[in-house]
Design an enzyme around this catalytic site. Structure first.
Site, PDB file in Angstrom:
ATOM      1  N   CYS A  97       0.859  -1.177   0.000  1.00  0.00           N
ATOM      2  CA  CYS A  97       0.000   0.000   0.000  1.00  0.00           C
ATOM      3  C   CYS A  97       0.896   1.227   0.000  1.00  0.00           C
ATOM      4  O   CYS A  97       1.922   1.247   0.693  1.00  0.00           O
ATOM      5  CB  CYS A  97      -0.889  -0.024   1.246  1.00  0.00           C
ATOM      6  N   HIS A 138      -9.235  -4.132  -1.297  1.00  0.00           N
ATOM      7  CA  HIS A 138      -8.200  -3.411  -0.556  1.00  0.00           C
ATOM      8  C   HIS A 138      -8.665  -1.982  -0.255  1.00  0.00           C
ATOM      9  O   HIS A 138      -8.557  -1.504   0.882  1.00  0.00           O
ATOM     10  CB  HIS A 138      -6.903  -3.396  -1.369  1.00  0.00           C
ATOM     11  N   GLU A 139      -9.187  -1.300  -1.267  1.00  0.00           N
ATOM     12  CA  GLU A 139      -9.601   0.094  -1.084  1.00  0.00           C
ATOM     13  C   GLU A 139     -10.841   0.198  -0.201  1.00  0.00           C
ATOM     14  O   GLU A 139     -10.943   1.118   0.624  1.00  0.00           O
ATOM     15  CB  GLU A 139      -9.824   0.773  -2.436  1.00  0.00           C
ATOM     16  N   HIS A 142      -9.992   0.252   3.371  1.00  0.00           N
ATOM     17  CA  HIS A 142      -9.572   1.575   3.847  1.00  0.00           C
ATOM     18  C   HIS A 142     -10.751   2.346   4.454  1.00  0.00           C
ATOM     19  O   HIS A 142     -10.581   3.060   5.439  1.00  0.00           O
ATOM     20  CB  HIS A 142      -8.955   2.399   2.715  1.00  0.00           C
TER      21      HIS A 142
END
Length: 148
Positions: A97, A138-139, A142
């Site tokens: 990241c 993954h995003e 966040h």
């Protein structure tokens, strides 16, 4: 590589990448039509980092909103308020990241179904597989303050 960008206003605003873990661990809020400039900034920042990045969440540029962008071939795709509706076929992945040093192990899913708004706030529901599905997961993590 030619990149096609879909957005309303043409301007460039490349933002710095946030590395503050305390900030990144905070949950993001739903985005509204007032956040269109954040989408544009994410697109510009991803374009500037394409040599070592394939996706960004808004908190990575200092905005706690549920907005992400990712690269799909030569297209940069923005997603506003995405929700993963279904996940199938878990697997172990190693990810890095821009906000972190090094890489880490995590569980991802080969196939996901996502409901989201585009830059014009039109609703979509779509199935993603493989690496694209991994980027989106993954995003979206966040948004929940989950850092791989």
């Amino acid at each position: 590589m030619q990149i096609i960008i879909f957005r309303k206003v043409k301007r460039n605003m490349i933002r710095g990448i946030v590395k503050d873990i305390l900030f990144l661990e905070q949950k993001s809020e739903p985005a509204t039509k007032d956040d269109v400039e954040v989408i544009n900034d994410l697109i510009d920042t991803l374009k500037a980092n394409l040599d070592h990045c394939v996706g960004l969440a808004a908190n990575m540029i200092g905005v706690k909103k549920r907005i992400l962008v990712f690269c799909a071939g030569e297209i940069i795709v923005p997603m506003v308020n995405p929700v993963i509706l279904k996940k199938d076929e878990p697997y172990e992945a190693e990810e890095s990241c821009l906000s972190l040093i090094g890489s880490r192990q995590t569980t991802r899913y080969e196939t996901i179904e996502v409901e989201y708004l585009d830059i014009n706030f039109k609703k979509h529901k779509q199935i993603f597989t493989g690496f694209t599905a991994q980027i989106i997961q993954h995003e979206v993590d966040h948004f929940e303050g989950i850092i791989i």
